[in-house]
Design a protein around this motif. Structure first.
Motif, PDB file in Angstrom:
ATOM      1  N   LEU A  13       0.671  -1.278   0.181  1.00 12.24           N
ATOM      2  CA  LEU A  13       0.138   0.027  -0.116  1.00 12.24           C
ATOM      3  C   LEU A  13       0.720   1.172  -0.036  1.00 12.24           C
ATOM      4  CD1 LEU A  13      -2.701  -0.971   2.687  1.00 12.24           C
ATOM      5  CD2 LEU A  13      -2.949  -1.145   0.287  1.00 12.24           C
ATOM      6  N   ALA A  14       2.049   1.265   0.602  1.00 16.21           N
ATOM      7  CA  ALA A  14       2.840   2.304   0.718  1.00 16.21           C
ATOM      8  C   ALA A  14       4.310   1.961   0.565  1.00 16.21           C
ATOM      9  CB  ALA A  14       2.532   2.980   2.115  1.00 16.21           C
ATOM     10  N   GLY A  15       5.149   3.236   0.086  1.00 19.82           N
ATOM     11  CA  GLY A  15       6.506   2.766   0.001  1.00 19.82           C
ATOM     12  C   GLY A  15       6.985   2.705  -1.518  1.00 19.82           C
ATOM     13  N   ARG A  16       8.137   2.574  -1.889  1.00 24.66           N
ATOM     14  CA  ARG A  16       8.522   2.676  -3.279  1.00 24.66           C
ATOM     15  C   ARG A  16       8.229   1.389  -4.026  1.00 24.66           C
ATOM     16  NH1 ARG A  16      14.564   0.468  -1.305  1.00 24.66           N
ATOM     17  NH2 ARG A  16      14.029  -1.541  -1.610  1.00 24.66           N
ATOM     18  N   ASP A  17       7.602   0.214  -3.227  1.00 24.00           N
ATOM     19  CA  ASP A  17       7.156  -0.713  -4.147  1.00 24.00           C
ATOM     20  C   ASP A  17       5.720  -0.768  -4.071  1.00 24.00           C
ATOM     21  OD1 ASP A  17       9.474  -1.909  -4.762  1.00 24.00           O
ATOM     22  OD2 ASP A  17       9.796  -2.700  -2.727  1.00 24.00           O
ATOM     23  N   LYS A  18       4.942   0.520  -3.861  1.00 22.95           N
ATOM     24  CA  LYS A  18       3.661   0.455  -3.759  1.00 22.95           C
ATOM     25  C   LYS A  18       3.012  -0.008  -4.969  1.00 22.95           C
ATOM     26  CE  LYS A  18      -0.102   4.036  -3.351  1.00 22.95           C
ATOM     27  NZ  LYS A  18      -0.279   5.312  -3.251  1.00 22.95           N
ATOM     28  N   GLY A  19       1.844  -0.814  -5.037  1.00 20.02           N
ATOM     29  CA  GLY A  19       1.254  -1.507  -5.995  1.00 20.02           C
ATOM     30  C   GLY A  19       1.708  -2.799  -6.251  1.00 20.02           C
ATOM     31  N   LYS A  20       3.020  -3.249  -5.983  1.00 20.99           N
ATOM     32  CA  LYS A  20       3.440  -4.504  -6.156  1.00 20.99           C
ATOM     33  C   LYS A  20       2.698  -5.484  -5.307  1.00 20.99           C
ATOM     34  CE  LYS A  20       8.037  -3.714  -7.420  1.00 20.99           C
ATOM     35  NZ  LYS A  20       9.418  -3.941  -7.307  1.00 20.99           N
ATOM     36  N   ARG A  21       2.550  -6.859  -5.776  1.00 20.14           N
ATOM     37  CA  ARG A  21       1.743  -8.019  -5.212  1.00 20.14           C
ATOM     38  C   ARG A  21       2.850  -9.196  -5.077  1.00 20.14           C
ATOM     39  NH1 ARG A  21      -2.991  -9.936  -8.744  1.00 20.14           N
ATOM     40  NH2 ARG A  21      -2.120 -11.722  -8.930  1.00 20.14           N
ATOM     41  N   GLY A  22       2.779  -9.693  -4.009  1.00 28.58           N
ATOM     42  CA  GLY A  22       3.741 -10.989  -3.742  1.00 28.58           C
ATOM     43  C   GLY A  22       3.144 -11.793  -2.602  1.00 28.58           C
ATOM     44  N   THR A  23       3.811 -12.804  -2.362  1.00 32.52           N
ATOM     45  CA  THR A  23       3.433 -13.788  -1.305  1.00 32.52           C
ATOM     46  C   THR A  23       4.417 -13.664   0.050  1.00 32.52           C
ATOM     47  OG1 THR A  23       3.199 -15.413  -3.405  1.00 32.52           O
ATOM     48  CG2 THR A  23       3.115 -16.280  -0.920  1.00 32.52           C
ATOM     49  N   VAL A  24       3.571 -13.755   1.016  1.00 31.06           N
ATOM     50  CA  VAL A  24       4.357 -13.647   2.270  1.00 31.06           C
ATOM     51  C   VAL A  24       5.078 -14.829   2.327  1.00 31.06           C
ATOM     52  CG1 VAL A  24       4.066 -13.352   4.901  1.00 31.06           C
ATOM     53  CG2 VAL A  24       2.684 -12.264   3.321  1.00 31.06           C
ATOM     54  N   LEU A  25       6.584 -14.610   2.646  1.00 26.86           N
ATOM     55  CA  LEU A  25       7.450 -15.791   2.723  1.00 26.86           C
ATOM     56  C   LEU A  25       7.487 -16.183   4.087  1.00 26.86           C
ATOM     57  CD1 LEU A  25      10.570 -14.724   0.543  1.00 26.86           C
ATOM     58  CD2 LEU A  25       8.461 -16.212  -0.101  1.00 26.86           C
ATOM     59  N   ARG A  26       7.570 -15.200   5.044  1.00 27.52           N
ATOM     60  CA  ARG A  26       7.743 -15.458   6.696  1.00 27.52           C
ATOM     61  C   ARG A  26       7.273 -14.386   7.538  1.00 27.52           C
ATOM     62  NH1 ARG A  26      12.911 -13.653   8.761  1.00 27.52           N
ATOM     63  NH2 ARG A  26      14.161 -12.851   7.179  1.00 27.52           N
ATOM     64  N   PRO A  63      12.403  -6.941   5.382  1.00 29.16           N
ATOM     65  CA  PRO A  63      11.076  -6.829   6.083  1.00 29.16           C
ATOM     66  C   PRO A  63      10.420  -5.895   5.776  1.00 29.16           C
ATOM     67  CG  PRO A  63      12.534  -7.758   7.706  1.00 29.16           C
ATOM     68  CD  PRO A  63      13.418  -7.193   6.424  1.00 29.16           C
ATOM     69  N   ILE A  64       8.980  -5.709   5.597  1.00 31.23           N
ATOM     70  CA  ILE A  64       8.129  -4.598   5.549  1.00 31.23           C
ATOM     71  C   ILE A  64       7.184  -4.390   6.477  1.00 31.23           C
ATOM     72  CG2 ILE A  64       6.747  -5.703   3.899  1.00 31.23           C
ATOM     73  CD1 ILE A  64       6.574  -3.058   2.477  1.00 31.23           C
ATOM     74  N   HIS A  65       6.826  -3.263   7.026  1.00 30.71           N
ATOM     75  CA  HIS A  65       5.763  -3.330   7.959  1.00 30.71           C
ATOM     76  C   HIS A  65       4.437  -3.804   7.682  1.00 30.71           C
ATOM     77  CE1 HIS A  65       3.532  -1.298  11.385  1.00 30.71           C
ATOM     78  NE2 HIS A  65       4.581  -1.561  11.978  1.00 30.71           N
ATOM     79  N   ILE A  66       3.490  -4.529   8.356  1.00 26.98           N
ATOM     80  CA  ILE A  66       2.398  -4.842   8.186  1.00 26.98           C
ATOM     81  C   ILE A  66       1.282  -3.914   7.676  1.00 26.98           C
ATOM     82  CG2 ILE A  66       2.640  -7.209   9.351  1.00 26.98           C
ATOM     83  CD1 ILE A  66       0.895  -6.201  11.373  1.00 26.98           C
ATOM     84  N   SER A  67       1.560  -2.621   8.299  1.00 27.83           N
ATOM     85  CA  SER A  67       0.548  -1.688   8.000  1.00 27.83           C
ATOM     86  C   SER A  67       0.655  -1.219   6.680  1.00 27.83           C
ATOM     87  CB  SER A  67       0.888  -0.303   9.073  1.00 27.83           C
ATOM     88  OG  SER A  67       2.143   0.208   8.683  1.00 27.83           O
ATOM     89  N   ASN A  68       1.787  -1.453   5.840  1.00 25.29           N
ATOM     90  CA  ASN A  68       2.034  -1.140   4.476  1.00 25.29           C
ATOM     91  C   ASN A  68       1.533  -2.111   3.694  1.00 25.29           C
ATOM     92  OD1 ASN A  68       3.042   1.402   5.236  1.00 25.29           O
ATOM     93  ND2 ASN A  68       5.161   0.446   5.493  1.00 25.29           N
ATOM     94  N   VAL A  69       1.086  -3.202   4.075  1.00 25.15           N
ATOM     95  CA  VAL A  69       0.461  -4.324   2.978  1.00 25.15           C
ATOM     96  C   VAL A  69      -0.937  -4.988   3.491  1.00 25.15           C
ATOM     97  CG1 VAL A  69       2.876  -5.351   2.692  1.00 25.15           C
ATOM     98  CG2 VAL A  69       1.303  -6.267   4.720  1.00 25.15           C
ATOM     99  N   ALA A  70      -1.995  -5.184   2.330  1.00 20.91           N
ATOM    100  CA  ALA A  70      -3.213  -5.626   2.581  1.00 20.91           C
ATOM    101  C   ALA A  70      -3.462  -6.906   1.983  1.00 20.91           C
ATOM    102  CB  ALA A  70      -4.007  -4.337   2.228  1.00 20.91           C
TER     103      ALA A  70
END
Length: 105
Positions: A13-26, A63-70
């Motif tokens: 949702l936020a940051g330089r990779d905004k809009g990218k989709r991926g799978t949670v590895l851990r 790692p990326i903060h969980i508030s920045n992903v949905a």
């Protein structure tokens, strides 16, 4: 119960990779997750002959903060918030807030 788990498909949702989709590895801890292909950095790796590792510059997912992903909702093709629902048999399940469908269906 956690809103985002290992193996979930998420959208940044936020940051330089905004809009990218991926799978949670851990899950690193309660606040951070590592998502495949997101928040990549170049790490200068020193060779370690004892472990058989080569030296050089390697790409690493940080790692990326969980508030920045949905969580990604395949029905709406968009990011969606998560709610919880208790079923008749007493199980607690995750549901999408927009349409009420079960996440782990």
């Amino acid at each position: 119960m956690q809103r985002i788990k290992k193996g979930d498909e998420v959208i940044v949702l936020a940051g330089r990779d905004k809009g990218k989709r991926g799978t949670v590895l851990r899950r690193v801890d309660a606040q951070f997750v590592v998502v495949e292909g997101v928040n990549r950095v170049k790490k200068h790796q020193r060779p370690n002959p004892m472990k058989g590792e080569q030296g050089g510059i390697v790409d690493k997912d940080m790692p990326i903060h969980i508030s920045n992903v949905a969580l990604y909702n395949p029905a709406t093709q968009k990011a969606d918030r998560i709610g919880f629902k208790t079923l008749a048999d007493g199980r607690k399940v995750r549901i999408f807030r927009s349409n009420g469908e079960q996440v782990d269906a």
